[in-house]
Design an enzyme around this catalytic site. Structure first.
Site, PDB file in Angstrom:
ATOM      1  N   GLY A  43       0.744  -1.249   0.000  1.00 21.20           N
ATOM      2  CA  GLY A  43       0.000   0.000   0.000  1.00 21.20           C
ATOM      3  C   GLY A  43       0.776   1.303   0.000  1.00 21.20           C
ATOM      4  N   CYS A  78      11.601  -1.644  -1.948  1.00 20.36           N
ATOM      5  CA  CYS A  78      10.180  -1.469  -2.224  1.00 20.36           C
ATOM      6  C   CYS A  78       9.560  -0.398  -1.310  1.00 20.36           C
ATOM      7  CB  CYS A  78       9.457  -2.813  -2.094  1.00 20.36           C
ATOM      8  SG  CYS A  78       7.826  -2.786  -2.829  1.00 20.36           S
ATOM      9  N   LEU A  79       8.641  -0.771  -0.429  1.00 20.11           N
ATOM     10  CA  LEU A  79       8.089   0.230   0.492  1.00 20.11           C
ATOM     11  C   LEU A  79       9.246   0.905   1.232  1.00 20.11           C
ATOM     12  CD1 LEU A  79       5.392   1.413   1.578  1.00 20.11           C
ATOM     13  CD2 LEU A  79       5.584  -0.183   3.473  1.00 20.11           C
ATOM     14  N   ASN A  84       6.797  -5.348  -7.444  1.00 21.58           N
ATOM     15  CA  ASN A  84       5.442  -5.380  -6.933  1.00 21.58           C
ATOM     16  C   ASN A  84       5.164  -4.113  -6.155  1.00 21.58           C
ATOM     17  OD1 ASN A  84       3.021  -5.847  -5.665  1.00 21.58           O
ATOM     18  ND2 ASN A  84       3.904  -7.210  -4.128  1.00 21.58           N
ATOM     19  N   PHE A  88       2.807   2.282  -5.611  1.00 21.63           N
ATOM     20  CA  PHE A  88       3.241   3.654  -5.328  1.00 21.63           C
ATOM     21  C   PHE A  88       4.720   3.775  -5.674  1.00 21.63           C
ATOM     22  CE2 PHE A  88      -0.476   2.995  -2.862  1.00 21.63           C
ATOM     23  CZ  PHE A  88      -1.108   4.236  -2.750  1.00 21.63           C
ATOM     24  N   HIS A 104      12.746  -5.731  -6.400  1.00 20.96           N
ATOM     25  CA  HIS A 104      13.001  -6.784  -5.410  1.00 20.96           C
ATOM     26  C   HIS A 104      14.237  -7.608  -5.731  1.00 20.96           C
ATOM     27  CE1 HIS A 104       9.348  -6.480  -2.883  1.00 20.96           C
ATOM     28  NE2 HIS A 104       8.864  -5.902  -3.964  1.00 20.96           N
ATOM     29  N   GLU A 118      15.677  -9.593  -3.931  1.00 16.01           N
ATOM     30  CA  GLU A 118      15.530 -10.946  -3.381  1.00 16.01           C
ATOM     31  C   GLU A 118      14.683 -11.812  -4.317  1.00 16.01           C
ATOM     32  OE1 GLU A 118      13.654  -8.505  -2.641  1.00 16.01           O
ATOM     33  OE2 GLU A 118      11.605  -9.183  -2.259  1.00 16.01           O
TER      34      GLU A 118
END
Ligand SMILES: Nc1ncnc2c1ncn2[C@@H]1O[C@H](COP(=O)(O)OP(=O)(O)O)[C@@H](O)[C@H]1O
Ligand SMILES: Nc1ncnc2c1ncn2[C@@H]1O[C@H](COP(=O)(O)OP(=O)(O)O)[C@@H](O)[C@H]1O
Ligand SMILES: [Mg+2]
Ligand SMILES: [Mg+2]
Lengths: 380, 1068
Positions: free
Chosen positions: A246, A271-272, A313, A316, A356, A358
């Site tokens: 999110g 990511c986030l 993935n 935002f 990512h 990983e």
């Protein structure tokens, strides 16, 4: 198989089937273009609150197994495919996808034109969706879709983050009781041999922990809301910021914490994690039209000029224009749409990527980043 | 990095003739490369001996050499053209090997030519089994254990430590002949022995067997910045042990988890780096143990391959084009992805459909060979099909095969008597061309998936898919013709054709279609876009499926649809694709939208930028009509794709589809015997005496009246299928039965066989009023040897002017009578100065590309424009163009792939491809054609001659000529005697049947350099057989016809006289 309706908030509906019994579910409709790795996708916490459609039509082929999980549960709200495969064949398979989903009460949907759905999301953007085997009326399903909460402004990280801190060793989780006392510099068992890393869990994928461990880190995972003082008390060698679901903006408490910790220890975010670091450095984030979800996203490493095929993935992203060029050096960009894929702080030991490294699922071209993190810690 | 400016002239080596394992996919890749390099402003020099290719069209390269693809020729071209670089990775194994040999000759240093795409060391590292093993070991990958043996003891000891079963691979044999699998010591003794003497250097490799493991392929691209992307993963339905080229394959991989897939991906990338393929595409093959996941590397090809053509069509990613651009210095992130327009080539395609490739075999043409599949490839073509489910794609693929099937079964074409359990198990256990159909039989007989797996090692996932199809078949049958809308929809989504549904529900194709229409069960068209809809697709490349949203963007332009030829097979190959591609080019020139329909992934016609729109679909009435109904074209072109679309013309016409050019009723008049005869009669033309029969009795009667020998064959089949010359009633009876079986609903045709007649092939073009002869080709071999198998010469070299005039007159008369609009092909036989019409094909023929290259007249393009209403006059074609130079077409035979077939030529076509030789005189042109066809021509040594009595006078002429230019003669007794009586000395040697030492011993001892052997009478047939097989095995040039021998003598004389020179098409 029970008939079902898949209804989008903008009124488009699809007749489909539920291959996991019956029920109702909803969330943000997104699509993923990886042709393998559905079990990793299902268990990736970044998908919390989302209804994921796989663009590859045949799903379930190789069943499910205990190893290929990225968290302790299925995270998606519902799973949508063109044709579910109920006869898995793979030497590691332990069961069918349908039973796996049923076991965790997650709806599995098939029998619809998933390419049409994907095209619709591509053109109109990610949107809320409601799925039901109970309500036969498309219009009321659309209403229910409209009634669902929007992703924007929703703090999902705190929902998926671990309640107790834990240690990660050889694929196992060792919860840490009464953190208040335990989280000190004495928590590290292998200081001499391994780098001590505190990992903020905003929706951590297990494979990140496997990668950190693999490149010589002792990892303690802490809840998203852990304070800067606690971190300082632990005196780690480095701080890791995990991926997660999110919108980053409502995770302001973590942004605040990271702002305080900037420069204290080497920081690596994924990511986030890059979005939180970006916000902490004064940048802004925004919602992509339909996000990047797949295993074939080309990213250019501006340092080496090399291309990495990456797993992604996210819905935002950090707005490149809002990063202060004096602090932030852009290190990676997406070759498809030129969006930000990575940056590092020019003066402080902090770097992050949007994609990512990983993998899991996806190409492992970028795993070198974990070693860069350990090198950064070593160089301190 | 931008493209290199230090090189400006590049030589591309083509793959030469179409042979088994090297099909027209290399025309596709070569054509892409030529286009790519030209658009980058490089000067392109091309060598390829195959005239039927698009890449050898004069405007594809700056200099086009239609010359034998041999190191010597390439050296000559290098010397003449002085290219800066050679690109060897687009011409298949031939291109690669030739390049290596050229390098070994020191030519590259001598003329300072650089090898781009792949370096010599990296090619060696990939090709040399030992170097490859070391390389794999270095990066921690396993390849099957193996050992090299040069005698039986070594074989046994190696086998002892590797264990059985064991794979035997002879070194340096043609097409892996002599190889195989040994399951025990006895097999080993047998196969290894065979392998050893099949090998020119008596060497075999014995390899650990991984039979039954899962087989995979990855298509990989790398640029010189070391960026690597995987274009496509392919999973073989048939496990290890069946050559990938003979396996049904599926993209993407279906039964790998991400963990296993990434492991394979990493391995493939590591292999490219270790082998050192600095730029371009490569293909890596893996085997995976089904129970443990253990991974083995099978091989890697440091070049574009059949599989990369498939991968390109399966994903939309143009591997060859990109490979060419990488070779001149670009990096992946600098090359745009044409399909999306907005993204770059530096990504990994992801697909949202399932692709199935099915090989096309032609065992029916080689009755002497057993239909079983092993590690050496036997298929001659393939189809690709796309669906949203595997089941849909599989059944679409099966009905694309052109074997008269409309799906996996229930199409009314199943064997009358269901096969027994025994037959089924036998067909499952030993891989063969029909195995896929037997999987259905097995399931219908209630065999469970486990036991089918035990027999076939086909992954249970695939078996279950087929089970689902079988269940659906059951459901359809039970529903009867009151089949519900939802079941109908499901059936279609499972790939069932209307013909299947009709025969299962006791209805008709037409009725089923109407029912679907009424219930709105119609296909939609989806895009192949490389990205699973993540980005807008710019190129309209479609496949059909049964879903809800249709993506076909129908323009309001004037459009014409071209029906392609489907899978390559003997009798219908690349030549027809060439014509379709030209039709498409012509349409573009006329500003008309071109729509290509085809199912053959190897072709240029199915390249996404050949036509304005591409529909990758089966060429059946149902599938084609759906496209017509969607696109509503102004007209459809059926005369270019060979017999496949031609057979569709009447059904389409009846369905109200406008057919461009020659009308179906004219086509019927040419194909229907009675109508045809009436026409000839009307025009005062003659044909061999003949009659038709629908039973054995009738056949015998007819033969009695016209007299033996006669030619028997069924009507409506291309490539002389099931056609034979019979000399007596017993032969006739047995054969008539066969012929009736091959084509039940058509009568058997019986013709008087014209012995020792000269055959002539004529291609003509007509606009309805005027007709122009495109070319008259005089065959080298006499009538009786299929036009597709005999060498021919343009212009004719021995025919009298009067005959030529008569041929011209007859051809024009027939064109007018049939009011041909477009192309027409006629085959004549000339005997004692009278002209017989053998057949007329009112369509593009196999020889159109050859004629176009020989005369420089683009017949197919012109014919297209004529079909659109232009006149010959308007197109500026008012007189015949007869070139001053000599062009020879020679056929290339697949005999080395079929160890036990006789190599005698006959009226049934057996060749897979052709080459062209051009020069100023017949001898040189014929020599070039022979060299191009892989026949090495000895300039001295011993010629063995053994002919039937009728041929002895002719043989004497050959003998004398060769004798005079210094050849020693070896003969069998009869021939020797005849020669001696005519003053030509020869050494007489035993026939095999007489006793040793015999002629085959002499061949083995390398005492014979050239063989002339015309078919003996039946009593010594075996002799000729042993002889001809030995010739193949030891690669000794041989000819089975006098005419061929005479031409060969001419060629040898020419070559002794002067060194063959090279000259580009543009210079003629
Ligand atoms: N060790 C082996 N055991 C069993 N089958 C094999 C083995 N090696 C090769 N094969 C089979 O033979 C086929 C051809 O072998 P390959 O090495 O690919 O030669 P080619 O150059 O003709 O492609 C493969 O596709 C595979 O099915
Ligand atoms: N009556 C005949 N006498 C001699 N040869 C014949 C006769 N009929 C056919 N042939 C030979 O058989 C070959 C194939 O016959 P054709 O009618 O051309 O069938 P296809 O449709 O396969 O081309 C011809 O090329 C010719 O060499
Ligand atoms: Mg191979
Ligand atoms: Mg013919």
């Amino acid at each position: 198989m029970k008939k079902a309706i898949l209804a989008l908030e903008d009124g488009r509906t699809f007749d489909c089937r539920c291959f996991t019994g019956s029920g109702e579910s909803g969330g943000e409709a997104v699509f993923n273009t990886s042709m393998t790795g559905y079990q990793e996708v299902l268990t990736d916490p970044s998908y919390r609150g989302q209804v994921v459609t796989m663009t590859y039509p045949l799903v379930g082929n190789y069943g499910v197994n205990p190893e290929d999980v990225e968290s302790d549960r299925i995270q998606v709200s519902a799973f949508v495919v063109r044709e579910y495969q109920d006869f898995p064949s793979n030497f590691r398979s332990k069961g069918t996808l349908a039973d796996y989903l049923k076991g965790q009460h997650v709806m599995g949907i098939d029998g619809l034109d998933t390419r049409a759905l994907t095209l619709h999301l591509r053109n109109s953007g990610a949107m809320r969706v409601f799925i039901s085997t109970e309500d036969p009326d498309p219009l009321s399903c659309v209403e229910k879709a409209k009634g669902l909460p929007s992703m924007i402004g929703l703090d999902l990280a705190s929902v998926v983050s671990t309640r107790l801190p834990y240690r990660w060793m050889q694929n196992e989780i060792f919860p840490i009781e009464n953190p208040a006392r335990a989280l000190t510099s004495n928590i590290w068992k292998h200081r001499s041999r391994l780098r001590s890393v505190v990992a903020f869990d905003f929706g951590m994928k297990y494979n990140i922990l496997r990668c950190l461990e693999h490149s010589g880190c002792e990892v303690v995972v802490v809840p998203a809301a852990t304070t800067a003082d606690t971190i300082r008390a632990m005196a780690p060698d480095g701080i890791f910021l995990s991926n997660g679901p999110g919108d980053p903006e409502p995770v302001d408490y973590a942004v605040q914490t990271i702002r305080e910790l900037l420069g204290y220890r080497p920081i690596f975010g994924i990511c986030l994690g890059i979005q939180i670091l970006g916000l902490a450095m004064g940048g802004k984030t925004y919602k992509l039209k339909f996000g990047h979800r797949g295993a074939n996203q080309p990213v250019k490493n501006l340092k080496t000029g090399r291309i990495e095929i990456t797993s992604q993935n996210h819905g935002f992203a950090v707005d490149i224009a809002t990063l202060n060029p004096d602090d932030a050096e852009i290190t990676h960009v997406n070759l498809n749409d030129r969006t930000l894929e990575g940056f590092r702080h020019r003066t402080l030991p902090a770097f992050a990527v949007q994609y990512h490294p990983e993998a899991s699922p996806g190409p492992q071209d970028a795993q070198y980043l974990f070693d860069e993190f350990t090198r950064l810690m070593a160089g301190r | 990095m931008p493209k290199r400016t230090d090189i400006h002239k590049i030589l591309i080596i083509g793959a030469g003739p179409i042979i088994i394992s090297q099909g027209c996919e290399f025309d596709y890749s070569g054509t892409q490369a030529c286009k790519a390099l030209k658009e980058e402003g490089y000067e392109v020099v091309l060598i390829n001996s195959n005239p039927a290719t698009i890449m050898t069209d004069p405007d594809m390269a700056d200099r086009t050499y239609i010359e034998p693809v041999t190191p010597e020729t390439v050296a000559k071209i290098v010397e003449r053209e002085r290219p800066c670089a050679i690109l060897p990775t687009l011409g298949g194994q031939t291109g690669l090997n030739t390049a290596i040999q050229v390098a070994e000759m020191g030519i590259l240093e001598k003329y300072g030519v650089e090898m781009i795409g792949a370096s010599i060391p990296s090619i060696r590292k990939a090709e040399d089994r030992d170097l490859f093993r070391q390389a794999m070991h270095k990066i921690g990958l396993r390849i099957p254990r193996s050992g090299i043996a040069t005698d039986m003891d070594q074989c046994r000891s190696i086998a002892a430590d590797i264990g059985f079963p064991i794979i035997i691979r002879p070194s340096f044999t043609l097409g892996g002949t002599g190889g195989g699998v040994a399951y025990n010591a006895e097999d080993l003794d047998m196969i290894a022995k065979a392998g050893l003497d099949a090998s020119m250097i008596t060497q075999v490799m014995l390899e650990e067997s991984v039979l039954g493991w899962k087989e995979y392929e990855l298509e990989v691209m790398r640029d010189h910045n070391d960026n690597v992307v995987i274009i496509c993963s392919i999973e073989n339905l048939d496990p290890m042990g069946v050559h990938t080229g003979d396996s049904i394959t599926v993209a993407p991989a279906q039964t790998l988890t991400d963990k296993e897939y990434q492991r394979m991906r990493n391995a493939a990338i590591a292999i490219l780096r270790e082998i050192g393929v600095d730029t371009g595409g490569s293909n890596v093959q893996f085997a995976i143990h089904p129970d443990t996941g253990e991974m083995i590397v099978v091989e890697m090809n440091p070049r574009v391959s059949r599989s990369s053509a498939l991968a390109s069509k399966a994903t939309g990613y143009p591997i060859a084009k990109i490979a060419a651009k990488l070779a001149v210095g670009y990096t992946l992130d600098e090359i745009p992805n044409d399909i999306t327009g907005e993204t770059m080539a530096s990504f990994e395609p992801t697909i949202d459909y399932c692709v199935v490739k099915i090989p096309r075999w032609t065992f029916e043409k080689f009755p002497e060979t057993q239909d079983y599949l092993t590690t050496a490839m036997k298929s001659v073509g393939e189809t690709m099909s796309i669906g949203r489910t595997f089941k849909e794609a599989l059944q679409k693929g099966l009905r694309s095969l052109e074997i008269g099937r409309y799906g996996i079964g229930g199409d009314g074409k199943d064997p009358a008597a269901a096969p027994t359990r025994g037959e089924i198990e036998q067909h499952l256990a030993t891989p063969n061309s029909k195995r896929i159909f037997y999987l259905r039989h097995a399931l219908q007989r209630g065999m469970d998936i486990r036991s089918i797996y035990e027999l076939t090692r086909i992954d249970p996932w695939f078996l279950d898919q087929i089970r689902q199809i079988v269940d659906m078949e059951q459901a359809i049958a039970e529903s009867g013709n009151e089949i519900s809308q939802s079941l109908l929809r499901e059936a279609k989504a499972t790939g069932f054709s209307d013909i299947q549904i009709a025969s299962l529900t006791g209805s008709s194709e037409h009725a089923v279609k109407n029912r679907r229409r009424a219930q709105g069960v119609l296909p939609v068209y989806k895009l192949v876009d490389t990205c699973a809809a993540e980005f807008q697709a710019a190129t309209p490349y479609y496949y059909s499926t049964y879903e809800t949203e249709n993506e076909a963007r129908v323009s309001d332009r004037k459009k014409v649809m071209i029906l392609g030829g489907g899978p390559n097979r003997i009798g219908q190959g690349i030549e027809f694709d060439y014509c379709c591609v030209h039709a498409s080019f012509a349409l573009r020139e006329e500003g008309i939208e071109s729509i290509m329909v085809n199912s053959n992934p190897e072709t240029v016609s199915t390249d996404y930028d050949t036509s304005d729109k591409l529909y990758f679909e089966p060429l059946t009435r149902e599938d084609v009509l759906h496209i017509v109904e969607t696109e509503k074209p102004f007209g459809v072109i059926v005369q270019f794709g060979g017999q496949t679309p031609l057979n569709l013309s009447t059904p389409l016409f009846k369905a109200g589809v406008p057919i461009l050019g020659t009308q179906p009723e004219s086509i019927d008049r040419a194909e229907d015997r009675k109508l045809f005869q009436a026409m000839l009669h009307k025009l005062g033309l003659i044909q061999p005496e003949n009659g038709t029969a629908t039973s054995v009795a009738e056949a015998v009667a007819v033969a009695e009246t016209i007299g033996y020998p006669v030619v028997v064959r069924p009507s409506y089949v291309l490539g002389g299928r099931a056609m034979k010359i019979v000399y007596d009633p017993s032969e006739l009876e047995s054969f008539t039965l066969l012929a009736i079986a091959a084509s039940p609903d058509h009568p058997v045709l019986i013709d008087k066989f014209l012995e020792d007649a000269i055959e002539v092939d004529v291609d003509a073009i007509s606009d309805g009023t005027a007709t122009i002869i495109g070319g008259i080709m005089e065959h080298i071999e006499e009538a009786g040897i299929h036009s597709g198998d005999s060498a021919c010469v343009l212009p004719p070299y021995s025919l009298k002017p009067e005959i030529l005039e008569e041929i011209t007159r007859a051809t024009k008369a027939m064109a007018a009578e049939l009011n041909v609009i477009g192309l027409m092909n006629v085959q004549y036989a000339v005997k004692n100065d009278s002209l017989f019409v053998l057949e007329v094909n009112p369509r593009a023929s196999r020889t159109i590309p050859f004629v176009s290259k020989a005369t420089g007249v683009p017949l197919a393009k012109l014919a297209t424009k004529i079909m659109l209403g232009k006149t010959l006059k308007a197109l500026g074609l008012i007189t015949e163009k007869v070139p001053s130079h000599i062009s020879v077409k020679e056929a290339v035979m697949p005999f080395n792939r079929f160890p036990d077939v006789d190599t005698l030529l006959g009226p049934e076509m057996k060749s897979t491809g052709e080459v062209m030789g051009i020069d100023e005189d017949l001898g040189s042109a014929y020599a070039k054609a022979q060299l191009g066809a892989g026949q090495n021509i000895p300039l001295d040594g011993t010629v063995f001659i053994s002919v039937k009595d009728r041929d002895k006078p002719g043989a004497l002429i050959v003998a004398r000529q060769l004798y005079e230019i210094g050849f020693a003669l070896m003969t069998t007794r009869g021939t020797g005697l005849y020669f001696e009586n005519n003053g030509i000395p020869s050494r007489v040697v035993n026939k095999v049947s007489v006793g040793r030492p015999h002629v085959v011993d002499a061949i083995m001892n390398r005492e014979i350099q050239l063989i002339l052997n015309t078919g003996f009478g039946n009593e010594t047939k075996r002799d000729g057989y042993h002889l001809r097989r030995a010739a193949i095995k030891y690669n000794i040039p041989y000819t089975t016809t006098l005419a061929g021998a005479l031409a060969l003598a001419k060629a040898i004389a020419a070559m002794k006289q002067k060194d063959l020179s090279v000259k580009s098409l543009q210079e003629y």
